[in-house]
Design an enzyme around this catalytic site. Structure first.
Site, short mmCIF file in Angstrom:
data_model
loop_
_atom_site.label_atom_id
_atom_site.label_comp_id
_atom_site.label_asym_id
_atom_site.label_seq_id
_atom_site.Cartn_x
_atom_site.Cartn_y
_atom_site.Cartn_z
N CYS A 132 37.10 41.16 44.19
CA CYS A 132 38.32 40.56 43.65
C CYS A 132 38.53 41.04 42.22
O CYS A 132 37.95 40.48 41.28
CB CYS A 132 38.25 39.04 43.69
SG CYS A 132 39.75 38.28 43.03
N CYS A 135 39.99 38.45 39.79
CA CYS A 135 39.07 37.36 39.41
C CYS A 135 38.03 37.84 38.41
O CYS A 135 37.61 37.08 37.53
CB CYS A 135 38.29 36.82 40.60
SG CYS A 135 39.22 36.63 42.10
N ASP A 136 37.57 39.08 38.57
CA ASP A 136 36.37 39.51 37.85
C ASP A 136 36.63 40.49 36.71
O ASP A 136 35.73 40.78 35.93
CB ASP A 136 35.38 40.12 38.84
CG ASP A 136 34.97 39.10 39.90
OD1 ASP A 136 34.74 37.94 39.52
OD2 ASP A 136 34.93 39.45 41.08
#
Ligand code: NAP
Length: 316
Positions: A132, A135-136
């Site tokens: 992701c 997200c990261d």
């Protein structure tokens, strides 16, 4: 207690189904592994009509608040490990050992991220390899990363990563993207995004964590890219393991087959969003919400015809 509706999935489709189901006065149970589902991964949502700009987590928090504002909605965080047909309905078994029973089921648990299956991928998962980008990416401030794929997830991910990373290699196996032109323009506008097209990863390299990736073909004279992070965004496979346990049919591509009323091949069982073949496989917040509402409406109709409703294969 026997619920009227059991909804599996805590994303946009599941919560929309819960909101509609609650307003139909059905006793509703909604369960999933993570509140927000895939919606959590959208750093910017610019296509939810009526709101020009909102983050995925904020939008999903609103969905949850809305659904849980109804007294007849029960909520649980757990993984469904099994579903069984019982007299008058279905039973779900959870990974914490509990069970719940209901007259109808709406599957809205989405899909599982696809892996590349190359050497080093599994070994460095969580040590630089993630699934992701949006997200990261924040953890890679000022560093070099690679995003793999050419769909919305990869191209949006590359655009978001480019806001914090020093350099983003966008590695895609073709020379054209299937992502929305909006996101393609966004990455093209970033000077720190380097396009590595018509190329693929063959290996993730590292010691204790990722140090680079190996390419199938040399890029600018080298067959490796030196990066600290690798975000693999090559799509997902529909999560149909649980529906198959009760005999729900899937299509040739492996998606849960539903008709225009979101009915599966099993009476009393409905499906919504990207595990299904609905909305021409167009997985968006709006289609998730639309399909969730139709699934709840169909569950309501099914319950109101005293179980006379049939799965689509039965001609209902
Ligand atoms: P996707 O649309 O299926 O795209 C997957 C990408 O990965 C494709 O470009 C594909 O290449 C590539 N790929 C697949 N297998 C590969 C492999 N083994 N090696 C290298 N490349 C590989 O998946 P997604 O981007 O995750 O999107 C899934 C759904 O969610 C879509 O419906 C999408 O529209 C939606 N979504 C929407 C948004 C948004 O609206 N902002 C954001 C995220 C996701 P090819 O192109 O060559 O097939």
């Amino acid at each position: 207690m026997m619920f009227d509706v059991l909804i599996i999935g805590l994303g946009c489709a599941g919560y929309t189904a819960a909101i509609y189901s609650a307003r139909y006065k059905l006793n509703t149970f909604i369960v999933g592994v993570e509140d927000g589902g895939l919606g959590l991964t959208a750093a910017e949502v610019g296509n939810w009509p009526g709101i020009i700009d909102i983050t995925g987590p904020d939008l999903m928090e609103n969905f949850k608040k809305h659904a849980l504002s109804f007294e007849n909605v029960r909520h649980k965080i757990a993984r469904v490990t099994k579903i069984e047909k019982i007299d008058g309905g279905f039973r779900l078994l959870f990974d914490d050992g509990e069970t719940v029973e209901g007259k109808t089921v709406i599957f809205a648990m989405g899909s599982n991220k696809r892996h590349l299956g190359i050497p080093g991928e599994k070994e460095f998962s969580g040590k630089g390899v993630t699934y992701c980008a949006t997200c990261d990416a924040f953890f890679y401030k000022g560093r070099d990363v690679a995003v793999i794929g050419g769909g919305d997830s990869a191209v949006e991910g590359a655009a978001i990563a480019a806001q914090v990373a020093k350099k983003v290699y966008l590695v895609h196996r073709r020379n054209e993207f299937r992502a929305e032109p909006y996101w393609v323009d966004r990455v093209k506008a970033r000077e720190n995004v380097v396009f590595v097209l018509e190329n693929q990863l063959t290996e993730v390299l590292g010691t204790t964590k990722v140090t680079g990736v190996k390419l199938a073909k040399p890029f600018e004279g080298s067959d490796t890219l030196t990066v600290d992070g690798v975000f693999i965004e090559v799509g997902s496979d529909p999560a149909t393991m649980i529906p198959k346990q009760i005999g729900c049919e899937v299509d040739a591509k492996g998606f849960l087959k539903v008709d225009a009323a979101q009915r599966t091949s099993v009476a009393g069982v409905f499906g919504a969003w990207d595990l299904t073949n609905a909305s021409n496989y167009f997985a968006q917040f709006v289609t998730a919400a639309g399909e969730g509402s139709v699934a709840a409406n169909s569950a309501f109709s099914y319950l109101n015809t005293a179980g006379a409703g049939k799965g689509y294969m039965a001609g209902g």
